[in-house]
Write an enzyme that holds these catalytic residues in place. Structure first.
Site, PDB file in Angstrom:
ATOM      1  N   VAL A  42      -3.096  10.662   1.319  1.00  0.00           N
ATOM      2  CA  VAL A  42      -3.130  11.013  -0.105  1.00  0.00           C
ATOM      3  C   VAL A  42      -4.329  11.913  -0.409  1.00  0.00           C
ATOM      4  O   VAL A  42      -4.201  12.926  -1.110  1.00  0.00           O
ATOM      5  CB  VAL A  42      -3.160   9.736  -0.984  1.00  0.00           C
ATOM      6  N   ARG A  54      -4.711  13.787   9.534  1.00  0.00           N
ATOM      7  CA  ARG A  54      -4.389  14.022   8.117  1.00  0.00           C
ATOM      8  C   ARG A  54      -3.396  15.174   8.046  1.00  0.00           C
ATOM      9  O   ARG A  54      -3.487  16.129   8.824  1.00  0.00           O
ATOM     10  CB  ARG A  54      -5.657  14.284   7.292  1.00  0.00           C
ATOM     11  N   LYS A  80      -2.480   0.638  -6.655  1.00  0.00           N
ATOM     12  CA  LYS A  80      -1.762  -0.358  -7.473  1.00  0.00           C
ATOM     13  C   LYS A  80      -2.170  -1.784  -7.142  1.00  0.00           C
ATOM     14  O   LYS A  80      -2.251  -2.627  -8.018  1.00  0.00           O
ATOM     15  CB  LYS A  80      -0.253  -0.193  -7.326  1.00  0.00           C
ATOM     16  N   VAL A 105       1.570   4.090  -9.979  1.00  0.00           N
ATOM     17  CA  VAL A 105       2.937   3.617 -10.210  1.00  0.00           C
ATOM     18  C   VAL A 105       3.918   4.774 -10.074  1.00  0.00           C
ATOM     19  O   VAL A 105       3.828   5.761 -10.825  1.00  0.00           O
ATOM     20  CB  VAL A 105       3.086   2.977 -11.619  1.00  0.00           C
ATOM     21  N   GLY A 140       9.977   5.975  10.350  1.00  0.00           N
ATOM     22  CA  GLY A 140       8.846   6.118   9.425  1.00  0.00           C
ATOM     23  C   GLY A 140       9.193   5.971   7.959  1.00  0.00           C
ATOM     24  O   GLY A 140       8.401   6.313   7.083  1.00  0.00           O
ATOM     25  N   GLU A 186       7.207   0.680   6.497  1.00  0.00           N
ATOM     26  CA  GLU A 186       5.939   0.349   7.161  1.00  0.00           C
ATOM     27  C   GLU A 186       6.152  -0.773   8.189  1.00  0.00           C
ATOM     28  O   GLU A 186       7.105  -1.532   8.099  1.00  0.00           O
ATOM     29  CB  GLU A 186       4.936  -0.186   6.129  1.00  0.00           C
ATOM     30  N   LYS A 238       3.392  -2.758  -9.317  1.00  0.00           N
ATOM     31  CA  LYS A 238       3.677  -1.653 -10.241  1.00  0.00           C
ATOM     32  C   LYS A 238       4.239  -2.173 -11.563  1.00  0.00           C
ATOM     33  O   LYS A 238       3.860  -1.710 -12.641  1.00  0.00           O
ATOM     34  CB  LYS A 238       4.676  -0.688  -9.589  1.00  0.00           C
TER      35      LYS A 238
END
Ligand code: HSE
Length: 434
Positions: free
Chosen positions: A14, A51, A105, A132, A187, A190, A205
């Site tokens: 992220v 990354r 979250k 969320v 993928g 998880e 959420k």
């Protein structure tokens, strides 16, 4: 042009997504809001961690405190995840009066009340659009777009992993375990998958949305949560024959006239004609019913580096505008305004139901089960039983009229003890969006 300096904590999927999005569209954003967001430092776990997008080496450090404490850093992003060190990072920045943007979250679900109070106490702000449904601007919509509405109901498909699994189970007629294993291999899920498939990620959420929509902090322990592990290909098939699709729905519903609210996450039969039944694969959707606006729908990607980065950029724009205007709580993050609000226990929630029993096909079986429902004053709206299994085990499907969860669970306990009923009855709720 005015400039604000950003200190980022987290440079993984992220974090690097945000870095990349700012490189790509930071200029566009600046021309729209009149403030340039300049990345000053990025705290990473390791310089060489994998990354998806590169981050300039000269900006990287492994010392998050040096980022937060840098007097030149005006805004902090926490894109680390988890509820441990992330809490310390956010609190440290807030205590310095620095606005924080988070996508976390789990952190908000566990410590939101404390963190929002800290933001208020230290005269700063905490922004959480990315926490969320990734790219769907649902926080901003509830907080600002619907500020003049009471939110009578909100239904959300808010976990992409579950939606992906349920979609494939429906399309392929496949069983849960096989689809989960394949999703993990590619993928889409998880390892371990528990947080997603047991409904907890969705509950984080839904708790945040419920708190924002109803103005009292929803204790995560009060949210009734069921995941999708127990859904079988048979449930999906019979639900389909009855005209329904099974979705993991987060439901926030005002009950009666006051601020008693159902807040729950469970697999739900959605009529095929309803728009949420067509939200497939990893997509998320949130259906909001306001008392003034009526029904509205939001659809998009709920996760992934780019969708999440889009939400973080939206928060960064707000934070930059707030700093520019000198009013750090121009848009308050969360305002408690409903002291009488409470989450209704699931036993008291009224719903319609789909039941799948495995029974011995023998005269009198249906009568015994119907008698238990009758005694509990629970109405049956339809029954399906495949023919040609006399004397053997067979699925028996019931659709039930409105009844409380407590009444249906009580009846199911008795039904489960009947010798003609084999295995544990499956109970799913039906939502007709009335
Ligand atoms: N794992 C989540 C999902 C995304 O499958 O939707 C992050 O909340």
């Amino acid at each position: 042009m005015q400039q604000v300096n950003l200190g980022m904590i987290g440079g993984g999927t992220v974090g690097s997504g945000v870095f990349h999005a700012l490189q790509l569209n930071g200029g566009l954003m600046a021309s729209r809001i009149g403030v340039k967001v300049n990345v000053r430092k990025v705290a990473v776990k390791a310089f060489n961690e994998p990354r998806p997008y590169p981050i300039s080496r000269s900006l990287m450090t492994t010392d998050w405190q040096s980022v937060v404490n840098d007097p030149q850093v005006d805004i902090v992003t926490e894109l680390v995840g988890g509820t441990g060190i992330a809490r310390t990072m956010v609190l440290t920045a807030l205590k310095l009066g620095k606005p924080v943007v988070t996508a976390n979250k789990a952190l908000l679900s566990a410590h939101g009340e404390e963190l929002f109070a800290a933001a208020k106490k230290y005269g700063t702000n905490l922004y959480y659009e990315a926490s969320v449904c990734g790219g769907i601007p649902i926080i901003k919509s509830l907080r600002e777009g619907f500020v003049g509405n009471r939110i009578n109901a909100l239904y959300g498909i808010v976990n992409g992993t579950c939606n992906y699994i349920l979609t494939r189970m429906k399309l392929e007629g496949a069983d849960f375990a096989a689809v989960l294993a394949d999703a993990q291999k590619h993928g889409y899920a998880e390892t371990p998958p528990d947080l997603d498939i047991d409904g907890h990620d969705a509950a984080h959420k839904i708790g945040i949305l419920a708190s924002l929509a109803h103005g009292f902090w929803v204790n995560p322990k009060k949210i009734h949560v069921e995941g999708i592990r127990q859904i079988s290909a048979l449930d999906i098939k019979f639900a389909g024959e009855l005209g329904y699709t099974i979705k993991l729905l987060g439901i926030i519903k005002r009950i009666g006239g006051g601020c008693q609210v159902q807040v729950s996450v469970y697999p739900t039969l959605v009529p095929n004609a309803h728009v949420l039944a067509s939200v497939n694969h990893v997509f998320n959707a949130v259906f909001v019913r306001g008392d003034i606006v009526g029904d509205t729908l939001f659809y998009g990607r709920g996760a992934g580096k780019d969708a999440t980065a889009s939400a973080v950029l939206s928060d960064l724009a707000d934070a930059a505008l707030d700093l520019k205007s000198g009013s750090k709580q121009r848009v308050p993050p969360f305002v408690p305004h409903e002291c009488a609000g409470a989450v209704v226990p699931i036993e008291n929630v009224v719903s319609q139901y789909f039941l799948r029993l495995n029974v011995v096909d023998r005269p009198g079986t249906l009568a015994k089960i119907a008698a238990i429902f009758g005694a509990a004053k629970i109405g049956i709206s339809s029954v399906i039983q495949p023919e040609g299994h006399e004397g053997k085990s067979v699925p028996l499907i019931f659709m039930l009229h409105y009844a409380t969860n407590g009444a249906v669970n009580g009846a199911l306990k008795k039904i489960g003890r009947l010798p003609v009923v084999k295995g544990k009855p499956v109970m799913l709720r039906v939502e007709n969006f009335e």
